[in-house]
Design a protein around this motif. Structure first.
Motif, short mmCIF file in Angstrom:
data_model
loop_
_atom_site.label_atom_id
_atom_site.label_comp_id
_atom_site.label_asym_id
_atom_site.label_seq_id
_atom_site.Cartn_x
_atom_site.Cartn_y
_atom_site.Cartn_z
N MET A 24 0.82 -1.20 0.00
CA MET A 24 0.00 0.00 0.00
C MET A 24 0.86 1.26 0.00
SD MET A 24 -2.91 1.39 2.58
CE MET A 24 -4.26 0.47 1.90
N ARG A 39 -7.47 3.18 0.24
CA ARG A 39 -8.52 2.52 1.03
C ARG A 39 -9.90 2.99 0.57
NH1 ARG A 39 -4.60 2.86 5.06
NH2 ARG A 39 -5.25 4.92 5.74
N GLU A 43 -12.96 0.82 -0.77
CA GLU A 43 -14.30 0.81 -0.17
C GLU A 43 -15.37 1.11 -1.21
OE1 GLU A 43 -14.12 3.53 3.13
OE2 GLU A 43 -12.60 2.31 4.14
N ARG A 51 -4.55 -9.73 -0.63
CA ARG A 51 -3.95 -9.65 0.70
C ARG A 51 -2.78 -10.62 0.79
NH1 ARG A 51 -6.20 -5.91 4.55
NH2 ARG A 51 -8.17 -5.26 3.64
N ARG A 57 -2.47 -5.26 2.29
CA ARG A 57 -2.95 -5.04 0.93
C ARG A 57 -1.79 -5.03 -0.05
NH1 ARG A 57 -5.91 -1.62 4.26
NH2 ARG A 57 -8.16 -1.76 4.04
#
Length: 116
Positions: A24, A39, A43, A51, A57
């Motif tokens: 990430m 993020r 979402e 993962r 992530r």
């Protein structure tokens, strides 16, 4: 006769646009944004990072291109939800154009074969 230097699995992954190679933090750095932005588009279901075994992530180059496009739209004032929807529609349109072109090529080849 087997190839002298068979491809190495790790090298193959480096060429794979879908291989989740980036953490990430690295992904955010590469596209000039924050982990929070990644993020948020996750979402909004624009991208779904894989993962690692540790639950971190991981992003692919393909996902980073999509995230970068969303960032461009957000930077120009588009709300994040709308930007995600636009990017999804652009991606779908691009895929439809590719399929359409492929079908035209196939139809053209079939017409040439029938004429022979």
């Amino acid at each position: 006769m087997p190839p002298e230097n068979p491809p190495h699995p790790t090298t193959d992954r480096l060429d794979d646009d879908d291989y989740p190679a980036y953490t990430m933090g690295r992904a955010a750095e590469m596209i000039g944004t924050t982990p929070g932005f990644l993020r948020a588009i996750g979402e909004a279901r624009l991208i779904t990072p894989l993962r690692s075994d540790g639950g971190h992530r991981r992003y692919s180059r393909y996902q980073l291109r999509i995230a970068a496009r969303a960032r461009e739209l957000v930077d120009s004032g588009t709300p994040i939800e709308a930007a995600c929807r636009i990017v999804i529609l652009e991606d779908q349109l691009d895929e439809a154009r590719k399929l359409n072109e492929e079908m035209r090529r196939q139809r053209g080849g079939a017409e040439e074969s029938a004429a022979s």
